[in-house]
Motif scaffolding. Sequence first.
Motif, PDB file in Angstrom:
ATOM      1  N   PHE A 204       0.912  -1.094  -0.285  1.00  0.00           N
ATOM      2  CA  PHE A 204       0.161  -0.273  -0.217  1.00  0.00           C
ATOM      3  C   PHE A 204       0.870   1.659  -0.361  1.00  0.00           C
ATOM      4  O   PHE A 204       1.401   1.437   0.654  1.00  0.00           O
ATOM      5  N   SER A 205       0.845   2.274  -0.728  1.00  0.00           N
ATOM      6  CA  SER A 205       1.409   3.509  -0.968  1.00  0.00           C
ATOM      7  C   SER A 205       0.063   4.281  -0.299  1.00  0.00           C
ATOM      8  O   SER A 205      -0.384   4.541  -0.403  1.00  0.00           O
ATOM      9  N   TYR A 212      -2.860   6.977   6.874  1.00  0.00           N
ATOM     10  CA  TYR A 212      -2.802   6.087   7.929  1.00  0.00           C
ATOM     11  C   TYR A 212      -3.962   4.939   6.706  1.00  0.00           C
ATOM     12  O   TYR A 212      -4.404   5.754   6.085  1.00  0.00           O
ATOM     13  N   ALA A 213      -2.994   3.909   6.695  1.00  0.00           N
ATOM     14  CA  ALA A 213      -4.644   3.095   6.695  1.00  0.00           C
ATOM     15  C   ALA A 213      -5.675   3.175   6.658  1.00  0.00           C
ATOM     16  O   ALA A 213      -6.357   3.126   7.190  1.00  0.00           O
ATOM     17  N   ASP A 214      -6.929   3.638   5.473  1.00  0.00           N
ATOM     18  CA  ASP A 214      -7.517   3.548   5.508  1.00  0.00           C
ATOM     19  C   ASP A 214      -8.662   2.259   5.446  1.00  0.00           C
ATOM     20  O   ASP A 214      -7.997   1.069   5.059  1.00  0.00           O
ATOM     21  N   TYR A 215     -10.078   2.524   5.228  1.00  0.00           N
ATOM     22  CA  TYR A 215     -11.048   1.369   5.796  1.00  0.00           C
ATOM     23  C   TYR A 215     -10.605   0.182   3.902  1.00  0.00           C
ATOM     24  O   TYR A 215     -10.249  -0.365   3.812  1.00  0.00           O
ATOM     25  N   GLY A 220      -8.788  -4.801   2.250  1.00  0.00           N
ATOM     26  CA  GLY A 220      -7.359  -5.632   2.041  1.00  0.00           C
ATOM     27  C   GLY A 220      -6.624  -7.017   2.545  1.00  0.00           C
ATOM     28  O   GLY A 220      -5.813  -7.404   2.288  1.00  0.00           O
ATOM     29  N   THR A 221      -6.569  -5.728   3.334  1.00  0.00           N
ATOM     30  CA  THR A 221      -4.899  -6.573   4.699  1.00  0.00           C
ATOM     31  C   THR A 221      -6.054  -7.685   5.141  1.00  0.00           C
ATOM     32  O   THR A 221      -5.362  -9.054   5.410  1.00  0.00           O
ATOM     33  N   ILE A 222      -7.323  -8.051   5.432  1.00  0.00           N
ATOM     34  CA  ILE A 222      -7.860  -8.785   5.613  1.00  0.00           C
ATOM     35  C   ILE A 222      -7.648  -9.552   5.386  1.00  0.00           C
ATOM     36  O   ILE A 222      -8.088 -11.044   4.894  1.00  0.00           O
ATOM     37  N   ARG A 223      -7.918  -9.258   3.836  1.00  0.00           N
ATOM     38  CA  ARG A 223      -8.353 -10.299   2.927  1.00  0.00           C
ATOM     39  C   ARG A 223      -6.849 -11.466   2.427  1.00  0.00           C
ATOM     40  O   ARG A 223      -6.979 -12.511   2.385  1.00  0.00           O
ATOM     41  N   LEU A 224      -5.933 -10.552   2.955  1.00  0.00           N
ATOM     42  CA  LEU A 224      -4.623 -11.531   3.007  1.00  0.00           C
ATOM     43  C   LEU A 224      -4.367 -12.675   4.296  1.00  0.00           C
ATOM     44  O   LEU A 224      -3.961 -13.989   3.987  1.00  0.00           O
ATOM     45  N   VAL A 225      -5.304 -11.396   4.817  1.00  0.00           N
ATOM     46  CA  VAL A 225      -5.193 -12.861   6.095  1.00  0.00           C
ATOM     47  C   VAL A 225      -5.702 -14.077   5.377  1.00  0.00           C
ATOM     48  O   VAL A 225      -5.588 -14.965   6.179  1.00  0.00           O
ATOM     49  N   GLU A 226      -7.187 -13.895   5.246  1.00  0.00           N
ATOM     50  CA  GLU A 226      -7.902 -14.502   5.001  1.00  0.00           C
ATOM     51  C   GLU A 226      -7.189 -16.289   3.989  1.00  0.00           C
ATOM     52  O   GLU A 226      -7.598 -17.407   4.741  1.00  0.00           O
ATOM     53  N   THR A 227      -6.678 -15.113   3.174  1.00  0.00           N
ATOM     54  CA  THR A 227      -5.716 -16.285   2.454  1.00  0.00           C
ATOM     55  C   THR A 227      -4.725 -17.147   3.439  1.00  0.00           C
ATOM     56  O   THR A 227      -4.890 -18.251   3.603  1.00  0.00           O
ATOM     57  N   ALA A 228      -3.769 -16.386   4.319  1.00  0.00           N
ATOM     58  CA  ALA A 228      -3.132 -17.565   4.892  1.00  0.00           C
ATOM     59  C   ALA A 228      -3.671 -18.101   5.419  1.00  0.00           C
ATOM     60  O   ALA A 228      -3.491 -19.124   6.189  1.00  0.00           O
ATOM     61  N   ALA A 229      -4.349 -17.946   6.199  1.00  0.00           N
ATOM     62  CA  ALA A 229      -5.746 -18.957   7.295  1.00  0.00           C
ATOM     63  C   ALA A 229      -5.530 -20.094   6.274  1.00  0.00           C
ATOM     64  O   ALA A 229      -6.288 -21.139   6.915  1.00  0.00           O
ATOM     65  N   GLY A 244      -3.614   1.075  10.549  1.00  0.00           N
ATOM     66  CA  GLY A 244      -4.411   2.744  10.905  1.00  0.00           C
ATOM     67  C   GLY A 244      -4.488   2.733  12.017  1.00  0.00           C
ATOM     68  O   GLY A 244      -3.583   2.775  13.157  1.00  0.00           O
ATOM     69  N   LEU A 245      -5.127   4.511  12.575  1.00  0.00           N
ATOM     70  CA  LEU A 245      -5.375   4.525  13.647  1.00  0.00           C
ATOM     71  C   LEU A 245      -6.593   3.938  13.879  1.00  0.00           C
ATOM     72  O   LEU A 245      -7.745   3.565  13.925  1.00  0.00           O
ATOM     73  N   TRP A 246      -6.050   3.289  15.322  1.00  0.00           N
ATOM     74  CA  TRP A 246      -7.066   2.529  16.102  1.00  0.00           C
ATOM     75  C   TRP A 246      -8.307   3.134  16.979  1.00  0.00           C
ATOM     76  O   TRP A 246      -7.588   3.966  17.997  1.00  0.00           O
ATOM     77  N   SER A 247      -9.099   2.399  17.267  1.00  0.00           N
ATOM     78  CA  SER A 247     -10.452   2.917  17.288  1.00  0.00           C
ATOM     79  C   SER A 247     -11.852   1.549  18.028  1.00  0.00           C
ATOM     80  O   SER A 247     -11.473   0.495  17.215  1.00  0.00           O
ATOM     81  N   ALA A 248     -12.342   2.112  18.564  1.00  0.00           N
ATOM     82  CA  ALA A 248     -13.835   1.716  18.514  1.00  0.00           C
ATOM     83  C   ALA A 248     -14.607   0.619  17.594  1.00  0.00           C
ATOM     84  O   ALA A 248     -14.212  -0.132  17.441  1.00  0.00           O
ATOM     85  N   THR A 249     -14.216   1.365  16.063  1.00  0.00           N
ATOM     86  CA  THR A 249     -14.685   1.305  14.739  1.00  0.00           C
ATOM     87  C   THR A 249     -13.408   0.034  14.327  1.00  0.00           C
ATOM     88  O   THR A 249     -14.305  -0.501  13.720  1.00  0.00           O
ATOM     89  N   THR A 250     -12.754   0.259  14.504  1.00  0.00           N
ATOM     90  CA  THR A 250     -11.793  -0.359  13.330  1.00  0.00           C
ATOM     91  C   THR A 250     -11.451  -1.902  14.257  1.00  0.00           C
ATOM     92  O   THR A 250     -11.647  -3.083  13.366  1.00  0.00           O
ATOM     93  N   GLU A 251     -11.371  -1.644  15.290  1.00  0.00           N
ATOM     94  CA  GLU A 251     -11.510  -2.695  16.449  1.00  0.00           C
ATOM     95  C   GLU A 251     -13.001  -3.670  16.267  1.00  0.00           C
ATOM     96  O   GLU A 251     -12.769  -4.716  15.749  1.00  0.00           O
ATOM     97  N   ARG A 252     -14.242  -3.178  15.937  1.00  0.00           N
ATOM     98  CA  ARG A 252     -15.036  -3.395  15.279  1.00  0.00           C
ATOM     99  C   ARG A 252     -15.439  -4.526  13.695  1.00  0.00           C
ATOM    100  O   ARG A 252     -15.489  -5.664  13.628  1.00  0.00           O
TER     101      ARG A 252
END
Length: 393
Positions: A204-205, A212-215, A220-229, A244-252
């Motif tokens: 990511f550029s 910071y890493a946006d939504y 996209g990163t979550i999809r890479l984690v799914e592939t690894a799993a 990115g910026l960690w928040s309650a929304t990001t955690e959810r």
Amino acid sequence: MGSHRKSSPSRRRISQAVLFVAGGAITGAIGWSGHPLAFAIGVAFPALWAFAPSRTVASLVALAHFLGASRGLPVGASIFFGTQLAIGLGLWLAASLMFVAVHAVLWTSRGGWRRPVRYAIAAVVLSVPPLGIVGWAHPITAAGVLFPGWAWFGLATTGALLIAMTTRAWPIAAGVAMLAFAWSAQNWTPPVEPAGWRGIDTRFSFEASGQYADYHQQVGTIRLVETAAGEGARVAILPESAMGLWSATTERLWTRELSSLDIMVNGGAAIVDPVGYDNVMLGVSGKGAEILYRERMPIPVSMWQPWTTGGAHARFFANPVFEFSGLKVAPLICYEQLIIWPVIQSMLYAPEVIVATGNAWWSGNTNIVAIQRSSAQAWASLFGLPLVMAFNE
């Protein structure tokens, strides 16, 4: 003829000075070229410094070594700050000042015990805060190449070799180092990841600092984690700032997406407070999230700005290890891979794995990430530990 005789000694001194300074440039540029085995050439630096014909030449040797090792900094700084290359060159020279000043002050023309003692002081001073904050290109990094698996004894032996290089016994020390290197190079194998652990690199550029890493990037990163799993990984290591910026929304978002996966994630994020932020590693699964690590030494100037508010906090000697998925982890985020005390402090707590991450979107076509990776490999090799790396480039 008289004029020629008078000028010859001066020419010899100039030629000698040029050779010493060129040697310093070589130890820095080749030693920190991005391959772990190349660190071994750094063993020659103490001799070049100690036997320089004058304090000025010794200072220039230190400058050449540092500038050669950190030659990617001007381009990286200009990309990070969005400024002209001239600003990057200025920061490059400024970063060398402490390294050069320490070696200039401690150099001596007197032989005997003075040179080795003074070099030992310089090596220690540039390994720990406050001056160790800019102690890049430290020759002790070669320990993992010369004596892989020797752990603390290998570190001590390398330190002894470096000190011996400043004495009349330097040919013997150089010979020992060459033999150790030859054996190591013939048998060198990079450290491997623990079974079930997976480092995930991203591409990511960013356009400028402060982003910071946006939504979309996080999805996209979550999809890479799914592939690894899906490929059997039970632990995924993500780069610095991947969350990115960690928040309650990001955690959810992350806990919801991981709820159906049998995997634990270690990812980088920023946690903001009223006066700045912490650059952290988080442990996240479908069951929730926790802070695992707060970075001890963010990059000075670009991240750590103690003269103002809003920058990254430096925790210096805090949280050197943490437990994650049943293993004791030694964490190294980005800049911590280039200096000495974070890894040494972590090793005091007998970790079982090193996790090295970074977000090097700003490094351009330089060898900065290659140097970070090779440094992490050298330290993991020295202590015989598995290594997991994850970088965003």
